[in-house]
Design a protein around this motif. Structure first.
Motif, PDB file in Angstrom:
ATOM      1  N   GLU A 142       0.815  -1.211   0.000  1.00 22.52           N
ATOM      2  CA  GLU A 142       0.000   0.000   0.000  1.00 22.52           C
ATOM      3  C   GLU A 142       0.847   1.258   0.000  1.00 22.52           C
ATOM      4  OE1 GLU A 142      -3.038   0.010   3.031  1.00 22.52           O
ATOM      5  OE2 GLU A 142      -4.367  -1.044   1.626  1.00 22.52           O
ATOM      6  N   ALA A 143       2.080   1.164   0.437  1.00 25.97           N
ATOM      7  CA  ALA A 143       3.009   2.293   0.401  1.00 25.97           C
ATOM      8  C   ALA A 143       4.414   1.729   0.457  1.00 25.97           C
ATOM      9  CB  ALA A 143       2.765   3.245   1.560  1.00 25.97           C
ATOM     10  N   ALA A 144       5.372   2.425  -0.132  1.00 29.63           N
ATOM     11  CA  ALA A 144       6.743   1.913  -0.164  1.00 29.63           C
ATOM     12  C   ALA A 144       7.732   3.064  -0.194  1.00 29.63           C
ATOM     13  CB  ALA A 144       6.952   1.019  -1.385  1.00 29.63           C
ATOM     14  N   TYR A 180      17.672  -0.648   0.928  1.00 26.03           N
ATOM     15  CA  TYR A 180      16.623  -1.654   0.962  1.00 26.03           C
ATOM     16  C   TYR A 180      15.256  -0.973   1.002  1.00 26.03           C
ATOM     17  CZ  TYR A 180      16.740  -0.734   6.028  1.00 26.03           C
ATOM     18  OH  TYR A 180      16.717  -0.135   7.250  1.00 26.03           O
ATOM     19  N   ALA A 181      14.231  -1.708   0.579  1.00 25.65           N
ATOM     20  CA  ALA A 181      12.872  -1.187   0.528  1.00 25.65           C
ATOM     21  C   ALA A 181      12.114  -1.545   1.792  1.00 25.65           C
ATOM     22  CB  ALA A 181      12.138  -1.744  -0.691  1.00 25.65           C
ATOM     23  N   VAL A 182      11.274  -0.649   2.222  1.00 28.88           N
ATOM     24  CA  VAL A 182      10.342  -0.880   3.315  1.00 28.88           C
ATOM     25  C   VAL A 182       8.950  -0.547   2.792  1.00 28.88           C
ATOM     26  CG1 VAL A 182       9.598  -0.167   5.616  1.00 28.88           C
ATOM     27  CG2 VAL A 182      12.028  -0.401   5.112  1.00 28.88           C
ATOM     28  N   ALA A 183       7.973  -1.386   3.091  1.00 29.60           N
ATOM     29  CA  ALA A 183       6.624  -1.194   2.577  1.00 29.60           C
ATOM     30  C   ALA A 183       5.594  -1.342   3.689  1.00 29.60           C
ATOM     31  CB  ALA A 183       6.329  -2.200   1.460  1.00 29.60           C
ATOM     32  N   VAL A 184       4.483  -0.664   3.510  1.00 30.32           N
ATOM     33  CA  VAL A 184       3.289  -0.938   4.303  1.00 30.32           C
ATOM     34  C   VAL A 184       2.483  -1.959   3.515  1.00 30.32           C
ATOM     35  CG1 VAL A 184       1.164  -0.002   5.276  1.00 30.32           C
ATOM     36  CG2 VAL A 184       3.274   1.340   5.358  1.00 30.32           C
ATOM     37  N   ASP A 197      14.921  -5.512  -6.438  1.00 32.65           N
ATOM     38  CA  ASP A 197      15.507  -4.186  -6.617  1.00 32.65           C
ATOM     39  C   ASP A 197      14.638  -3.211  -5.831  1.00 32.65           C
ATOM     40  OD1 ASP A 197      16.218  -1.628  -7.442  1.00 32.65           O
ATOM     41  OD2 ASP A 197      16.640  -2.251  -9.497  1.00 32.65           O
ATOM     42  N   PRO A 198      15.167  -2.573  -4.790  1.00 34.50           N
ATOM     43  CA  PRO A 198      14.310  -1.735  -3.943  1.00 34.50           C
ATOM     44  C   PRO A 198      13.638  -0.595  -4.705  1.00 34.50           C
ATOM     45  CG  PRO A 198      16.644  -1.389  -3.439  1.00 34.50           C
ATOM     46  CD  PRO A 198      16.562  -2.586  -4.318  1.00 34.50           C
ATOM     47  N   ASP A 199      14.245  -0.138  -5.789  1.00 34.98           N
ATOM     48  CA  ASP A 199      13.652   0.958  -6.558  1.00 34.98           C
ATOM     49  C   ASP A 199      12.441   0.514  -7.368  1.00 34.98           C
ATOM     50  OD1 ASP A 199      15.490   2.909  -5.719  1.00 34.98           O
ATOM     51  OD2 ASP A 199      16.974   2.202  -7.171  1.00 34.98           O
ATOM     52  N   HIS A 200      12.212  -0.779  -7.473  1.00 32.59           N
ATOM     53  CA  HIS A 200      11.117  -1.299  -8.290  1.00 32.59           C
ATOM     54  C   HIS A 200       9.917  -1.758  -7.477  1.00 32.59           C
ATOM     55  CE1 HIS A 200      14.026  -2.222 -11.880  1.00 32.59           C
ATOM     56  NE2 HIS A 200      13.857  -0.935 -11.637  1.00 32.59           N
ATOM     57  N   VAL A 201       9.931  -1.532  -6.174  1.00 31.63           N
ATOM     58  CA  VAL A 201       8.784  -1.890  -5.337  1.00 31.63           C
ATOM     59  C   VAL A 201       7.742  -0.779  -5.443  1.00 31.63           C
ATOM     60  CG1 VAL A 201       7.993  -2.435  -3.012  1.00 31.63           C
ATOM     61  CG2 VAL A 201      10.246  -3.190  -3.765  1.00 31.63           C
ATOM     62  N   GLU A 202       6.527  -1.141  -5.852  1.00 30.61           N
ATOM     63  CA  GLU A 202       5.497  -0.143  -6.115  1.00 30.61           C
ATOM     64  C   GLU A 202       4.192  -0.498  -5.414  1.00 30.61           C
ATOM     65  OE1 GLU A 202       5.109   0.045 -10.319  1.00 30.61           O
ATOM     66  OE2 GLU A 202       7.062   1.014 -10.635  1.00 30.61           O
ATOM     67  N   ALA A 227       9.660 -12.104   9.891  1.00 34.77           N
ATOM     68  CA  ALA A 227       9.056 -12.045   8.566  1.00 34.77           C
ATOM     69  C   ALA A 227       9.481 -10.788   7.816  1.00 34.77           C
ATOM     70  CB  ALA A 227       7.535 -12.105   8.673  1.00 34.77           C
ATOM     71  N   LYS A 228       9.849 -10.994   6.565  1.00 36.39           N
ATOM     72  CA  LYS A 228       9.961  -9.930   5.574  1.00 36.39           C
ATOM     73  C   LYS A 228       9.059 -10.351   4.419  1.00 36.39           C
ATOM     74  CE  LYS A 228      14.726  -8.748   6.848  1.00 36.39           C
ATOM     75  NZ  LYS A 228      16.110  -8.468   6.357  1.00 36.39           N
ATOM     76  N   VAL A 229       8.984  -9.557   3.386  1.00 34.36           N
ATOM     77  CA  VAL A 229       8.185  -9.941   2.228  1.00 34.36           C
ATOM     78  C   VAL A 229       9.041  -9.902   0.975  1.00 34.36           C
ATOM     79  CG1 VAL A 229       5.931  -9.261   3.158  1.00 34.36           C
ATOM     80  CG2 VAL A 229       7.327  -7.569   1.944  1.00 34.36           C
ATOM     81  N   THR A 230       8.681 -10.755   0.020  1.00 35.38           N
ATOM     82  CA  THR A 230       9.335 -10.782  -1.279  1.00 35.38           C
ATOM     83  C   THR A 230       8.268 -10.626  -2.359  1.00 35.38           C
ATOM     84  OG1 THR A 230       9.105 -13.181  -1.517  1.00 35.38           O
ATOM     85  CG2 THR A 230      11.078 -12.380  -0.418  1.00 35.38           C
TER      86      THR A 230
END
Length: 471
Positions: free
Chosen positions: A389-391, A413-417, A437-442, A465-468
């Protein structure tokens, strides 16, 4: 009853290093026929890989995992020098707490050791081998890879265990690791090593009492691509080829031969015999013989041929060879007792269901996040799949102190809601995104929860837990 292998699961790290990269860096090729090898990410180790492979095996079998009576974990690269690791797998996958466990760490034969113990257990059993050995970056490390494989063992299995054999003698100086060191060493006397492995493997194959003409597959000790073909000349070359995987995954220590066994069983004719024989550094060798073929397993060739190529410089960072891992500052310290109390949520996303409004709250404590009543939550496990929902991307220098070591090795690294939905109710969690690729998480990306190393505190690796991304 035909006790044997009912299902198998595998895990191969996402990163791959082509041998040409390390050969160019050192003007030499010490890879022994390894064309490319798997490289664990900064947040992967033998525990996280074991959990991934075990989860894969359990998902593929029609077996109640609450009935498991034995859980064994094999690795030559434990994250702690002295600590039982199998209980971490038990807790992470909610396996029975009264199941017998075994943790084998001393030798490459550990993978077959825990499989043999699972075959001898009463009731359903799980045997896991996960490894990522290291060596001298100028020499032995060129062939060192990483992988994990898990076997679910039951009665009335499609792959029947036919026989077990072993051989022991003393061969000092072959594949050893000095106390306190992380690097695998050897004397480098090729004829001495080859003779030791040949004698040991041949004796085990004889002890398995299998007709060479009926052997359709064989996963033999394979620190390189040439040795398995040289150590047992009575076996058909095609059979040895079916279980040789070191050329594409690297020398994965205790996991290499078990991984090759899965591949050999996948291509086996149901009427043929498949062998798995490994050699330990001190001289012991162990072998298992099976009859049948295995359908309940992932496509091993697809797992070996996938992945993302990395440069040699990136490889050195991911393995921690060129970073010191020091943490600057205090970090978000959580005491070990507090961390342990939250393990169900961290491993399996256990949330609280409000009995008043039906809303979900994570973690399952305090007041309901929907109606704000103080209630006794019903504990529920969230689905593993969620939606971003957000990254954002945590750039170099922006990480909290506890994640500096990971960022030194893996970069930004990417962090997301992430939104998880269960029976029409939603809950959102902030989570690190890995294997991407953290820049490609949308926003809108589909993701799946996985267990990875979060950070190390008080000298103890902590997992959660992390997510992929699922695409």
């Amino acid at each position: 009853m035909s006790r044997g292998v009912a299902a198998a699961g595998v895990h191969v790290p996402r990163f791959r290093l082509a041998t040409a990269e390390s050969a160019d860096a050192w003007d030499d090729d010490h890879a022994g026929g390894v064309e490319r090898k798997a490289v664990p990410a900064a947040d992967e180790d033998s525990v996280t890989m074991a959990i991934a492979a075990a989860s894969d095996a359990i998902d593929r079998a029609d077996v109640d995992h609450d009935a498991l009576r034995f859980v064994g974990l094999a690795t030559t690269t434990p994250p702690l020098a002295e600590s039982k690791l199998a209980p971490r797998v038990v807790r992470a996958l909610a396996l029975p707490a009264d199941a017998r466990t075994a943790t084998e760490t001393a030798s490459p034969t550990a993978g077959l050791d825990v499989l043999d113990r699972a075959l001898a257990a009463d009731g359903p059993a799980l045997a896991v081998a996960a490894d990522a050995p290291e060596g001298d970056p100028a020499d032995a490390d060129h062939r060192m890879g990483a992988a994990a494989v898990a076997f679910l063992v039951t009665d009335d299995a499609p792959v029947e265990h036919a026989n077990t054999a072993s051989h022991a003698d003393e061969y000092p100086g072959i594949r050893y690791r000095k106390r306190g060191s992380t690097e695998v060493n050897a004397l480098g006397v090729t004829s001495y090593e080859r003779g030791a492995v040949r004698e040991s493997v041949s004796r085990v194959v004889e002890g398995l009492d299998a007709d060479p003409e009926e052997i359709g597959g064989a996963a033999l000790h394979q620190p390189n691509t040439g040795l398995p073909y040289r150590v047992c000349g009575d076996l058909p070359q095609a059979a040895v080829a079916s279980g040789t995987v070191v050329d594409r995954v690297g020398d994965a220590g205790a996991a290499t031969v078990p991984f090759g066994l899965v591949r050999a069983l996948q291509v086996a004719d149901g009427g043929e015999t498949t062998l798995a024989v490994d050699f330990g550094g001190g001289g012991a060798a162990l072998g298992l013989a099976f009859a049948g073929s295995l359908d309940a397993a992932p496509n091993v060739d697809a797992a070996l041929d996938s992945g993302v190529e990395v440069s040699y410089e990136r490889y050195l960072r991911e393995r921690g060879y060129v970073v010191d891992g020091a943490v600057a500052g205090g970090g978000a310290h959580v005491s070990l007792p507090s961390w342990r109390r939250s393990l169900d949520g961290r491993y399996r996303l256990v949330a609280g269901r409000c009995p008043e409004c039906g809303g979900l709250t994570f973690p399952a404590e305090g007041a309901c996040g929907m109606c704000y009543d103080c209630v006794d939550f019903a504990r529920v496990e969230l689905p593993r799949e969620g939606v971003v929902e957000a990254a954002t991307v945590i750039g170099q220098g922006g990480a909290p102190p506890e994640f500096i070591s990971q960022q030194d090795r893996d970069g930004p690294y990417a962090v997301a809601v992430v939104r998880f939905t269960l029976d029409g109710a939603d809950v959102t969690l902030p989570m690190q995104v890995t294997d991407c690729d953290p820049d490609h998480v949308e926003v809108g990306d589909a993701v799946r929860a996985t267990v990875r190393r979060v950070y190390t505190d008080e000298g103890i690796p902590r997992y959660g837990a992390k997510v992929t991304p699922t695409e």
